[in-house]
Design an enzyme around this catalytic site. Structure first.
Site, PDB file in Angstrom:
ATOM      1  N   SER A 240      -6.758  -6.334  -2.839  1.00 57.59           N
ATOM      2  CA  SER A 240      -6.520  -6.632  -4.252  1.00 57.59           C
ATOM      3  C   SER A 240      -6.588  -8.133  -4.487  1.00 57.59           C
ATOM      4  O   SER A 240      -6.331  -8.931  -3.578  1.00 57.59           O
ATOM      5  CB  SER A 240      -5.135  -6.127  -4.680  1.00 57.59           C
ATOM      6  OG  SER A 240      -4.775  -6.610  -5.962  1.00 57.59           O
ATOM      7  N   TYR A 253       4.039  -5.559  -3.818  1.00 56.89           N
ATOM      8  CA  TYR A 253       2.671  -5.068  -3.858  1.00 56.89           C
ATOM      9  C   TYR A 253       1.699  -6.154  -3.387  1.00 56.89           C
ATOM     10  O   TYR A 253       0.822  -5.913  -2.550  1.00 56.89           O
ATOM     11  CB  TYR A 253       2.334  -4.615  -5.271  1.00 56.89           C
ATOM     12  CG  TYR A 253       0.939  -4.054  -5.453  1.00 56.89           C
ATOM     13  CD1 TYR A 253       0.665  -2.712  -5.162  1.00 56.89           C
ATOM     14  CD2 TYR A 253      -0.097  -4.845  -5.936  1.00 56.89           C
ATOM     15  CE1 TYR A 253      -0.606  -2.192  -5.330  1.00 56.89           C
ATOM     16  CE2 TYR A 253      -1.372  -4.334  -6.110  1.00 56.89           C
ATOM     17  CZ  TYR A 253      -1.624  -3.004  -5.814  1.00 56.89           C
ATOM     18  OH  TYR A 253      -2.889  -2.489  -5.993  1.00 56.89           O
TER      19      TYR A 253
END
Length: 347
Positions: A240, A253
């Site tokens: 990501s 995250y």
């Protein structure tokens, strides 16, 4: 030789002349810069007068026009369901033409029921692979994904379970090998995301859910798959942009995504002597159930508007990157990279 005495008057005149020259140079430079500024401002004003409303909207660089912000306000309970999203994510990539890049291969995709996982499953099938997906509990989405795989003329399999459980990961891989006879491509894609606006508010349960799903799950799956991966096989991890730039509201995250990037590079080095490539894709904001199952409806309406393209990607805009990394024809010399697909250098 006798040194001549200094002439103060001569030096004063030289200094005065030098000072006047510097003042003239500064004045000329200032005037020149103001002239350049004025010219640019005239061009800016002219460009703004000629702009239409469409030109001021977010960038539409692909072959299909994509949804724009504000998106419809919506929120979903976890784990999130693609069939409830409005507008529906685009995953079929109708302009993509398969050419047998994965002919005869078998792929296993975690989190393959929706979002990026579903889009990757479709393109893998279009390139000739049989595709198994793993998912948590989104049964309707999994059925839809299987149907899309089979529409491409390939075999499909869907397995429900939790990647946090090493035993389940081993059983799922064994089930795929039993059904299809081999395993060539593992895509680690399953993820848990839930925001926390301060570190103090991040509970132990929340932290462990993210860590065990997003990074431990990748370890479990890779370890379970390795005994079945032969020379020429590959592993692709979904990272990501948050693993590169961080995100103040997604501490856990972002940390797992950074760990995935490091895991990718480390495992790539370890497995290269066995002829197995390991790479990652790092997407920016993508229109999937992950975010509506995290953020409020108000925040979802603005999802992706701060990225360079001013909008989130559609899953079909990210999935070709996975084909590139999976294909021996295109990716045979690509190993240990984190490929950014972020709509711009800043995501």
């Amino acid at each position: 030789m006798t040194k001549k005495p200094n002439n103060p008057k001569s030096e004063a005149r030289a200094s005065a002349g030098s000072g006047k020259q510097r003042v003239a140079e500064v004045s000329a430079t200032s005037a020149r810069q103001k002239g350049i500024q004025a010219e640019v401002e005239r061009k800016d004003a002219k460009a703004m007068r000629g702009k239409t409303k469409d030109e001021e909207k977010p960038v539409q660089a692909g072959s299909r026009r994509q949804p724009e912000n504000p998106l419809p306000r919506q929120h979903q309970p976890k784990p999130g369901h693609e069939h409830l999203l409005q507008p529906a994510p685009k995953f079929l990539a109708p302009d993509y033409r398969g050419s047998g890049k994965l002919e005869g291969k078998v792929a296993l995709i975690t989190g393959g029921d929706s979002g990026i996982g579903r889009a990757v499953a479709v393109l893998f099938a279009r390139e000739g692979a049989d595709v198994a997906i793993m998912y948590l509990s989104e049964h309707q989405d999994a059925r839809d994904t299987r149907a899309s795989i089979e529409d491409e003329g390939r075999r499909s399999l869907a397995i429900s379970g939790d990647v946090r459980n090493p035993r389940f990961c081993e059983e799922a891989v064994a089930q795929v090998v039993e059904a299809f006879g081999r395993l060539d491509v593992l895509v680690n894609n399953a993820a848990f995301q839930e925001h926390s606006d301060s570190l103090e508010e991040l509970s132990d349960a929340h932290l462990q859910e993210t860590l065990q799903t997003n990074i431990a799950g990748y370890f479990h799956m890779a370890r379970a798959a390795l005994p079945h991966l032969q020379r020429g096989a590959c592993i692709i991890n979904t990272g990501s942009e948050t693993g590169i730039f961080g995100n103040e509201n997604l501490l856990d995250y972002s940390a797992t995504k950074g760990a995935i990037h490091a895991f990718t590079k480390s495992l790539a080095s370890q497995l290269l002597p066995r002829g197995i490539r390991v790479n990652a894709v790092a997407p920016g904001p993508v229109w999937t159930p992950l975010n509506p199952a995290d953020r409020s409806a108000e925040e979802v309406a603005k999802f992706g508007q701060d990225c360079d393209m001013g909008r989130p990607a559609q899953p079909e805009e990210v999935s070709p990157a996975f084909v590139f990394l999976a294909s021996p024809v295109m990716g045979s010399y690509v190993n240990g990279i984190v490929l950014p697909v972020m709509g711009g250098p800043r995501g």
